[in-house]
Design an enzyme around this catalytic site. Structure first.
Site, short mmCIF file in Angstrom:
data_model
loop_
_atom_site.label_atom_id
_atom_site.label_comp_id
_atom_site.label_asym_id
_atom_site.label_seq_id
_atom_site.Cartn_x
_atom_site.Cartn_y
_atom_site.Cartn_z
N GLU A 104 0.83 -1.21 0.00
CA GLU A 104 0.00 0.00 0.00
C GLU A 104 0.87 1.26 0.00
O GLU A 104 0.53 2.25 -0.65
CB GLU A 104 -0.96 -0.03 1.20
CG GLU A 104 -1.99 -1.15 1.03
CD GLU A 104 -2.92 -1.29 2.20
OE1 GLU A 104 -2.42 -1.56 3.32
OE2 GLU A 104 -4.14 -1.12 2.03
N GLU A 124 -3.81 -9.41 3.68
CA GLU A 124 -4.54 -9.05 4.91
C GLU A 124 -5.68 -10.00 5.25
O GLU A 124 -5.93 -10.29 6.41
CB GLU A 124 -5.10 -7.63 4.81
CG GLU A 124 -4.06 -6.53 4.98
CD GLU A 124 -3.35 -6.14 3.71
OE1 GLU A 124 -3.38 -6.93 2.74
OE2 GLU A 124 -2.75 -5.05 3.68
N1 CAA Z 1 4.47 -7.53 11.84
C1 CAA Z 1 5.20 -7.89 12.91
N2 CAA Z 1 6.08 -8.93 12.89
C2 CAA Z 1 6.24 -9.59 11.74
C3 CAA Z 1 5.51 -9.26 10.59
C4 CAA Z 1 4.61 -8.16 10.66
N3 CAA Z 1 3.91 -7.77 9.59
N4 CAA Z 1 5.88 -10.10 9.59
C5 CAA Z 1 6.79 -10.93 10.12
N5 CAA Z 1 7.02 -10.61 11.41
C6 CAA Z 1 7.97 -11.26 12.32
C7 CAA Z 1 7.66 -12.72 12.53
O1 CAA Z 1 6.74 -12.89 13.59
C8 CAA Z 1 9.02 -13.29 12.87
O2 CAA Z 1 9.29 -12.94 14.21
P1 CAA Z 1 10.13 -13.95 15.13
O3 CAA Z 1 11.46 -14.08 14.46
O4 CAA Z 1 10.16 -13.28 16.44
O5 CAA Z 1 9.36 -15.23 15.13
C9 CAA Z 1 9.96 -12.44 12.00
O6 CAA Z 1 9.22 -11.27 11.66
C10 CAA Z 1 10.39 -13.12 10.72
O7 CAA Z 1 9.23 -13.59 10.06
P2 CAA Z 1 9.18 -15.04 9.39
O8 CAA Z 1 9.74 -16.05 10.32
O9 CAA Z 1 7.81 -15.24 8.89
O10 CAA Z 1 10.23 -14.83 8.19
P3 CAA Z 1 10.15 -15.31 6.69
O11 CAA Z 1 11.37 -14.78 6.06
O12 CAA Z 1 9.82 -16.76 6.61
O13 CAA Z 1 8.87 -14.57 6.04
C11 CAA Z 1 7.42 -12.74 5.52
C12 CAA Z 1 8.85 -13.18 5.91
C13 CAA Z 1 7.07 -13.28 4.12
C14 CAA Z 1 7.41 -11.23 5.50
C15 CAA Z 1 6.41 -13.30 6.52
O14 CAA Z 1 6.84 -12.98 7.82
C16 CAA Z 1 5.02 -12.76 6.38
O15 CAA Z 1 4.27 -13.25 5.55
N6 CAA Z 1 4.66 -11.78 7.22
C17 CAA Z 1 3.34 -11.21 7.23
C18 CAA Z 1 3.15 -10.29 6.08
C19 CAA Z 1 1.76 -9.72 6.14
O16 CAA Z 1 0.80 -10.42 6.33
N7 CAA Z 1 1.70 -8.41 5.93
C20 CAA Z 1 0.47 -7.74 5.97
C21 CAA Z 1 0.29 -7.21 7.34
S1 CAA Z 1 -1.33 -6.58 7.58
C22 CAA Z 1 -1.30 -5.03 6.96
O17 CAA Z 1 -0.35 -4.60 6.39
C23 CAA Z 1 -2.57 -4.29 7.26
C24 CAA Z 1 -2.82 -3.04 6.56
O18 CAA Z 1 -3.34 -3.00 5.47
C25 CAA Z 1 -2.54 -1.79 7.24
#
Ligand code: CAA
Length: 698
Positions: A104, A124
């Site tokens: 976004e 999301e």
């Molecule tokens: N917020 C906070 N913490 C997050 C995060 C987020 N969006 N995404 C990942 N983390 C944290 C994980 O919990 C993990 O923490 P720990 O090491 O303490 O366990 C760390 O970051 C690393 O994450 P992964 O182990 O998942 O690492 P990866 O390399 O396998 O994957 C990733 C990376 C693809 C970014 C994956 O973490 C992921 O899919 N994250 C979520 C992404 C997501 O859903 N984003 C949308 C958020 S909602 C939003 O943005 C709402 C809006 O419209 C305003």
């Protein structure tokens, strides 16, 4: 300025570097940092702004840990609007994953360049919300409504080349994000490229939103977020941009306040916490390259397939050359599936089946294996024979694993001279598809053997859960209890079909009787016979109507009939007309006058039995934390992810009411409904299962 956004000026370009490891989540510091840096760039006389991420990724999304708290200003939609409205030319250079709020932000910049390995997406809905910072309004304007609906309702990650085709990315270039971003921004400045705010692009054309909404709701089995997101995209086609944003915000807040959002966020963090065990801190796993699998039936072949796909070499041991060839046929069949889905190439298929896989009929072939898993017949004597042989043949330090579903791993370990090397690795069928792996730790299992079990799970792409030894470990023990509860309700007047329908309405992919038909009724029959042979508790209710189905050769889908009749195909699920008369005869024989059950009561009892047994499993230390149970049920038993797992669901319902229900059911059947001491303790102390998760993480 906060440290979360670095600021640098090169010529006419102000460079904003996100530095909030590990994933540059858009938490408060990052949002305020972006606002301040935009102000600074504008005050600084820069002509353009470049935004990129330090470390592994561009912004991977909003900071999920902030969800459920009072939003702190500036909120992300305001940050996006601020960036888009800047009089400067704003460019994003993306690498890693630009997800959710990350994409976004990118969509609110005027141009976007990405490295070839970058991925973008709006995931999301998978967290129970919808894109809440303009994604539902900007993406349809950039990529069209159909593509936006696809991306937003599935949450799928889109590779850079597809993003380029969809217009989400303007250019792909190999290199460091800072360098390619700088060159691209300079190029845009050199050719006087105009600012290009997406909000000023034309309103996208509508589609039949009602039809999409209904289809998405059905596909999500009651999950609200994808269907609600459809309505937000609809607003992009019907309202001016600003009003569309307001509608998006309204729908976003609606979802933010749901139990489904809590359940999905719980699942997100628990999935990551489940493999983090204090006992494994600093413990290195043993080397893992070559594995042996004993028994090439459906389960053994599935395990071998998963291992081959993960790059391990596999020796498959069978009783005869014919059986070994049949096992190879099963493995090749599984790999054909991967080939068809484009997961492996024809060349890889050839290598995996002809080079990485070795067939054997002699235990000597396992002497160099780093880890051997047996998937032979589920009988203690058979398992003991296998482990005696393994003890003789395997090299020192090899991990000896049993895939037993119920049997005592301590007893199996005791037959060897190296019980510290013995572990349970309980896969779920089909093992190359199902995500769950129970790592069953016996009394003497060495910590590095446990670590090796988790390392194997990770390599195979599984969600691994630590379980202690008991009848059925975490998953099957709880399953056996809620399935018994369903059988009791049938004796008392409910039908298998009503129970299946009530649980499918709750969100389970299949009700317990449809699942039993799929798994094979002979499995439950064998368990019942074993338990009867061991001697049932005098107060335990028993029933034999299901045995009669088996005695007549009806084992479910594989024989064409079980609780359902599959004459018209596996999905037809027509109730088998022989079943209700068998049930009625059983009720008559036991002198039970059947009564009516509402769907609500079925659900309440079924879930209460599940939660009560789960609380016993946690209380006895079979599962270390409530989240371990939740992940077991989610990844192995079709529990709806949007409810977070049985113990998260229990927290959201309120534990005191659940305990009250259990105590009232106990008045009719005190043996089955004996309240779990842990549940009573939590209620007495006014605490929740999630409090235990938090304590374990502290
Ligand atoms: N917020 C906070 N913490 C997050 C995060 C987020 N969006 N995404 C990942 N983390 C944290 C994980 O919990 C993990 O923490 P720990 O090491 O303490 O366990 C760390 O970051 C690393 O994450 P992964 O182990 O998942 O690492 P990866 O390399 O396998 O994957 C990733 C990376 C693809 C970014 C994956 O973490 C992921 O899919 N994250 C979520 C992404 C997501 O859903 N984003 C949308 C958020 S909602 C939003 O943005 C709402 C809006 O419209 C305003």
């Amino acid at each position: 300025m906060t440290d979360a956004i670095g600021y640098e000026r090169i010529g006419d370009i102000a460079i904003l570097k996100a530095q909030n490891p590990p994933v540059n989540a858009l938490g408060y510091d990052v949002r305020i940092g972006l606002m301040q840096a935009m102000d600074r760039a504008e005050a600084d006389g820069a002509k353009a702004v470049l935004i990129y991420g330090d470390g592994a990724t561009y912004f991977a999304g909003a900071d999920i840990r902030e969800f459920g708290q009072t939003p702190r200003e500036p909120i992300l939609p305001d940050v996006c609007d601020r960036i888009e409205a800047s009089p400067l030319l704003v460019v994003s250079a993306m690498h890693g994953t630009a997800l959710g709020g990350g994409l976004e932000v990118a969509l609110s910049t005027h141009y976007r360049i990405a490295v070839p390995s970058a991925k973008v997406g709006l995931p999301e809905v998978l967290l129970g919300i919808l894109p809440g910072a303009g994604g539902t309004q900007r993406l349809p304007r950039v990529a069209g409504v159909e593509a936006a609906l696809d991306l937003i309702t599935t949450g799928r990650h889109v590779k850079a080349d597809e993003a380029l085709k969809l217009g989400i990315v303007d250019k792909i270039e190999d290199g460091e994000p800072r360098e390619i971003g700088l060159a691209y921004t300079q190029e845009l400045l050199d050719r006087n490229a105009p600012r290009r705010p997406v909000s000023e692009m034309s309103t996208p054309a509508p589609v039949d939103f009602d039809a999409v909404h209904d289809a998405v709701l059905k596909k999500g089995r009651g999950q609200l977020s994808p269907a609600t997101a459809v309505r937000a995209v609809q607003a992009a086609t019907e309202l001016p941009f600003k009003q569309g944003l307001a509608r998006e915000r309204e729908l976003f807040m609606e979802l933010m306040n749901t139990d489904q959002r809590e359940g999905l966020i719980h699942a997100f963090f628990s999935e990551r916490a489940v493999g983090k065990l204090p006992e494994l801190k600093g413990v290195d796993p043993r080397p893992l390259n070559a594995i042996g699998v004993i028994g090439g039936g459906t389960m053994g072949a599935g395990i071998a397939t998963a291992a081959l796909l993960a790059g391990l070499t596999v020796t498959m041991l069978e009783m005869s050359p014919e059986a070994a060839e049949a096992a190879k046929g099963r493995i090749a069949g599984n790999l054909q599936g991967a080939l068809k889905r484009g997961k492996i190439s024809a060349e890889q298929f050839e290598t995996l089946t002809e080079q990485a896989l070795t067939l054997a009929t002699d235990y000597a072939a396992l002497k160099d294996a780093d880890l051997v898993i047996e998937a032979v017949f589920e009988e203690m004597d058979v398992k003991k024979k296998v482990f005696t042989q393994l003890d003789e043949i395997c090299k020192p330090g090899a991990v000896l694993a049993t895939n037993t579903s119920y049997l005592d791993v301590n007893e199996i370990a005791a037959i060897t001279k190296r019980p510290a090397d013995v572990i349970g690795l309980h896969f779920f069928s089909p093992a190359h598809v199902m995500k769950l792996l129970e790592v069953v730790v016996a009394d003497q299992t060495a910590p590095d053997v446990v670590a090796t079990g988790f390392a194997l799970g990770k390599r195979l792409g599984k969600i691994s859960v630590r379980a202690g030894v008991c009848d059925g470990f975490i998953g099957n023990r709880i399953l056996s209890t809620y399935r018994t509860c369903a059988d009791h309700m049938i004796l008392d007047g409910a039908s298998p079909y009503q129970i299946d329908a009530a649980l499918e309405a709750f969100g389970f992919a299949m009700g317990p009787f449809a699942v039993a038909d799929l798994a094979g009724l002979d499995i439950g029959w064998a368990v019942r016979k074993r338990k009867r042979a061991e001697g049932l508790h005098p107060q335990a209710r028993d029933s034999t109507y299901a045995d009669k189905l088996c005695e007549d050769g009806h084992f479910g889908q594989k024989t064409g009939k079980g609780y359902y009749d599959y004459a018209a195909g596996p999905k037809a699920r027509v109730p088998n007309p022989d079943v209700m008369p068998l049930i009625e005869a059983e009720r008559a024989a036991q002198g039970i006058a059947p009564r009516d059950f509402t769907d609500e009561e079925i659900l309440r009892r079924y879930m209460a039995s599940m939660v009560n047994e789960a609380a016993k499993v946690v209380g006895e230390g079979i599962a270390r934390r409530p989240l371990d149970v939740d992940m077991t049920l989610l990844f192995g038993y079709g529990f709806p992810r949007y409810r977070g797992g049985p113990l998260k669901w229990a927290d959201l319902q309120g534990l005191p009411d659940l305990l009250k229900d259990i105590k009232s059911y106990a008045q009719e059947d005190p043996y089955f409904w004996e309240p779990a001491p842990l549940l009573e303790k939590l209620v007495a102390e006014g605490r929740t299962f999630d409090d235990l998760n938090k304590e374990a993480a502290a």
